[in-house]
Enzyme design. Structure first.
Site, PDB file in Angstrom:
ATOM      1  N   HIS A   1      52.844 -54.472  85.735  1.00  0.00           N
ATOM      2  CA  HIS A   1      53.052 -55.465  86.792  1.00  0.00           C
ATOM      3  C   HIS A   1      51.771 -56.050  87.374  1.00  0.00           C
ATOM      4  CE1 HIS A   1      55.162 -57.435  90.061  1.00  0.00           C
ATOM      5  NE2 HIS A   1      54.529 -56.723  90.979  1.00  0.00           N
TER       6      HIS A   1
ATOM      7  N   LEU B   1      61.154 -58.745  86.565  1.00  0.00           N
ATOM      8  CA  LEU B   1      60.972 -58.017  87.819  1.00  0.00           C
ATOM      9  C   LEU B   1      62.221 -58.047  88.700  1.00  0.00           C
ATOM     10  CD1 LEU B   1      59.068 -56.678  89.981  1.00  0.00           C
ATOM     11  CD2 LEU B   1      58.560 -59.011  90.746  1.00  0.00           C
TER      12      LEU B   1
ATOM     13  N   GLN C   1      49.112 -51.146  87.617  1.00  0.00           N
ATOM     14  CA  GLN C   1      50.351 -50.718  88.255  1.00  0.00           C
ATOM     15  C   GLN C   1      51.558 -51.041  87.376  1.00  0.00           C
ATOM     16  OE1 GLN C   1      52.365 -52.702  91.936  1.00  0.00           O
ATOM     17  NE2 GLN C   1      51.192 -50.966  92.678  1.00  0.00           N
TER      18      GLN C   1
ATOM     19  N   GLU D   1      60.896 -54.936  94.884  1.00  0.00           N
ATOM     20  CA  GLU D   1      60.973 -53.728  95.698  1.00  0.00           C
ATOM     21  C   GLU D   1      61.800 -53.984  96.954  1.00  0.00           C
ATOM     22  OE1 GLU D   1      57.289 -51.465  97.523  1.00  0.00           O
ATOM     23  OE2 GLU D   1      57.484 -51.145  95.371  1.00  0.00           O
TER      24      GLU D   1
ATOM     25  N   HIS E   1      55.461 -51.438  87.766  1.00  0.00           N
ATOM     26  CA  HIS E   1      56.504 -51.608  88.778  1.00  0.00           C
ATOM     27  C   HIS E   1      57.717 -50.778  88.375  1.00  0.00           C
ATOM     28  CE1 HIS E   1      59.311 -53.415  91.584  1.00  0.00           C
ATOM     29  NE2 HIS E   1      58.317 -54.096  92.132  1.00  0.00           N
TER      30      HIS E   1
ATOM     31  N   ARG F   1      48.183 -50.534  94.243  1.00  0.00           N
ATOM     32  CA  ARG F   1      48.491 -51.508  95.292  1.00  0.00           C
ATOM     33  C   ARG F   1      49.836 -51.203  95.938  1.00  0.00           C
ATOM     34  NH1 ARG F   1      51.676 -55.829  95.528  1.00  0.00           N
ATOM     35  NH2 ARG F   1      51.981 -56.110  93.275  1.00  0.00           N
TER      36      ARG F   1
ATOM     37  N   ARG G   1      54.493 -47.428  94.413  1.00  0.00           N
ATOM     38  CA  ARG G   1      55.025 -47.728  93.088  1.00  0.00           C
ATOM     39  C   ARG G   1      54.554 -46.772  92.004  1.00  0.00           C
ATOM     40  NH1 ARG G   1      54.222 -54.292  93.588  1.00  0.00           N
ATOM     41  NH2 ARG G   1      55.971 -54.636  95.019  1.00  0.00           N
TER      42      ARG G   1
ATOM     43  N   PHE H   1      59.233 -51.706 102.926  1.00  0.00           N
ATOM     44  CA  PHE H   1      58.688 -51.844 101.579  1.00  0.00           C
ATOM     45  C   PHE H   1      57.973 -50.560 101.191  1.00  0.00           C
ATOM     46  CE2 PHE H   1      57.512 -55.054  98.327  1.00  0.00           C
ATOM     47  CZ  PHE H   1      58.627 -55.878  98.425  1.00  0.00           C
TER      48      PHE H   1
END
Length: 603
Positions: free
Chosen positions: A360, A259, A247, A262, A249, A404, A293, A126
């Site tokens: 996001h 979405l 954030q 990831e 995404h 994050r 991100r 990730f």
């Protein structure tokens, strides 16, 4: 029928603990509290399994070492670096150490993780998660296909049903009730089915209301994510922390905002520009498409700005999964396959899918501690607000700092949901008595409802909401400028005035969605103003806060990549009543580990 909101019609009920929000964090806490024998009420605007946790796709981070060598220290380093050193290192260590234990706890609850051939939990790489302090990507995301949040939420709900947790479904919390000493002694709430106002008195109130992504025009967030908990806290005199950090995404479906996890890139998907190039190799030679991100989103935006976007207008990037094969996609990314068909008219097994950075997640929120207790400034320091806890996305512990890492959100909500539950059991359990309610406990909520009732010719709430979203999208997006943020501050101040003149055309009681939406917009403006005022005041680039005025090269001797640790290594606190800012230091000292000093953030 006209609703008549008066004190005489407000009912009162008593509980040991009232939890506002029935997502992953709220139900993690409620499960422990109910099993401990406490009388728990969980309020939710929607049925619990429709809470936004259900939309999380890719996984929950934990250093289990099921697929490659890993440990909590590597996870700790990645999280500190991913947050661009704004995260509190004591809280980050606590979260990363607890990660394996809570994942195994969820497994024992019955959460259906994907499995390896040897029966262990399947893990995928990730973004931003690495082995040996940034050496190479590592498989750390414990996944249930691409429906991990769905699996988690249903597991927690089933366990709460078993524990006989008391859910108040389709109830909207209105305001916190504080007594003369500043302690929180309950909440007011609106029952949507009847339109009646209630006081829920409690020894402890736990906020778990999730994020506020619907203040932006393009967002992966559910429509329920309107920042209700943050609005409640702000009106109660509790500052909001680090709200400038939002954030975006990298992979929201172009034109729809839905979405794409990831986990796509964790399974091997590649971002390609209009030339077909895998451009992330140029920006991040080591981590490539699996960089954090904020970094990937800026790289995508840069490709588009420089004319290398895809499509007739060159306004998006392609996410290519065709090389993964039908078997891998149907097994590991079934929801993404459906999303491609439903929202992009694309079969991802045969062709790339258009994506664009989309709002996001909020890194900021209600300031809280490792135990979930809310803290606020007092006499030059920070003091616990008695009776009030906050966990999950509505809180700011701060483990995410300025950005994050993917799959740390599901981890955050469970770790700190459990931590808050344990602390409440130990310190605010059945032995304590309820503090008396103040005589004016419901006055603020009744006044706000009456204002909406009386303003029959006022503005329609959704027209104001759309203008808030347009302002945020223009002035607080992936790339920011000082002039644009300053202009946004002025615009949002005018929008706040308009919020005060929102009215209702429908004043009926039963399931009056117009009233609910108006109340949501009143919460949204608190979050929007906190964001823009905090952002305009931060004169640097850090994590998700990228301001072109302050951009610098990586080898700049004082502000590498625009980050100014001398002046801006500190948390922002925004006060609603005065629309003013104060600051507090970042915790750079972990619980047991060695502190990780700031350095240039490259991948």
């Amino acid at each position: 029928m006209t609703a008549n909101f008066t004190v005489s019609k407000v009912s009162k009920r008593q509980f040991d603990v009232v939890i506002v929000g029935a997502g992953g964090s709220g139900m993690s806490a409620s499960l422990l509290l109910a099993n401990a024998g406490l009388n728990v009420a969980v309020l939710s605007k929607v049925f619990p399994t429709r809470s936004h946790t259900v939309a999380a796709q890719g996984g929950i981070a934990a250093s289990l070492s099921n697929m490659s060598t890993d440990n909590w220290d590597f996870h700790f380093y990645d999280t500190v670096k991913g947050g661009d050193w704004l995260g509190d290192q004591d809280a980050i260590e606590f979260m990363c150490r607890e990660a394996p234990r809570v994942v195994y706890e969820l497994e024992h609850f019955g959460m259906p993780f994907d499995r390896n051939a040897d029966g262990t939990i399947y893990q995928r790489p990730f973004g931003g998660h690495s082995s040996n302090h940034g050496e190479k990507p590592v498989q750390r995301a414990c996944a249930a296909a691409d429906r991990t949040g769905h699996a988690m939420l249903h597991t927690l709900y089933q366990q709460n049903v078993k524990a006989r947790t008391h859910f108040f479904v389709e109830w909207m919390a209105l305001d916190l009730i504080r007594d003369a000493e500043g302690d929180v002694v309950g909440v007011t709430a609106l029952e949507m089915e009847t339109g009646e106002v209630h006081i829920l008195q409690a020894k402890t109130v736990l906020m778990a209301t999730g994020g506020a992504g619907r203040i932006f025009a393009a967002s992966t967030n559910a429509y329920i994510n309107t920042g209700d908990g943050l609005g409640m806290a702000a009106r109660a005199g509790i500052p909001l922390q680090d709200m400038e950090f939002w954030q975006f995404h990298p992979t929201g479906v172009h034109g729809a905002g839905v979405l794409l996890t990831e986990g796509c890139r964790g399974e091997g998907a590649i971002l390609r520009n209009g030339l077909g190039d895998r451009f992330m190799e140029r920006y991040a030679p080591t981590m490539k498409d699996l960089s954090p991100r904020d970094f990937v989103s800026r790289c995508m935006d840069q490709e588009i700005k420089e004319g290398r976007g895809c499509g007739p207008n060159k306004d998006y990037i392609n996410l290519d999964m065709t090389h993964l094969g039908v078997e891998t996609i149907t097994k590991r990314l079934p929801s993404v396959l459906e999303i491609g068909h439903n929202f992009a008219n694309v079969d991802i097994t045969l062709e790339p899918i258009p994506v664009i950075p989309t709002n996001h997640y909020q890194m900021g929120g209600i300031p809280s501690s490792i135990t979930g207790q809310v803290v606020a400034p007092k006499d030059g320091g920070q003091q616990v607000v008695n009776g009030l806890y906050a966990v999950g996305e509505c809180s700011c512990v701060s483990v995410h700092g300025a950005n994050r890492l993917g799959c740390n959100s599901l981890l955050d909500i469970v770790v700190f949901g459990f931590a808050a539950g344990k602390h409440i059991i130990a310190n605010c359990g059945q032995s304590h008595h309820h503090k008396p309610l103040p005589s004016d406990a419901a006055d603020l909520s009744l006044a706000r409802l009456s204002q909406l009732e009386s303003c029959r010719s006022g503005e329609y709430s959704q027209k104001v909401a759309d203008d808030i979203r347009a302002t945020m999208q223009t002035h607080a997006s992936v790339f920011r400028t000082q002039a644009s943020m300053d202009e946004g501050v002025a615009k949002i101040a005018k929008l706040r005035e308009r919020v005060g003149h929102i009215g209702l055309t429908d004043t009926s009681r039963i399931f009056n969605t117009e009233r609910i939406e108006a109340l949501e917009v009143i919460n949204m403006i608190e979050v929007a103003q906190a964001t823009l005022v905090s952002a305009a005041a931060r004169h640097e680039c850090r994590g998700a806060h990228s301001v072109s005025d302050y951009d610098r090269p990586a080898d700049d001797p004082t502000c590498p990549l625009g980050r100014d640790d001398v002046h801006w290594l500190k948390h922002t606190l925004w006060d609603s009543a005065s629309n003013s800012l104060s600051y507090k230091p970042v915790h750079l000292t972990p619980l047991t580990a060695q502190s990780i000093p700031p350095k240039v953030r490259t991948f």
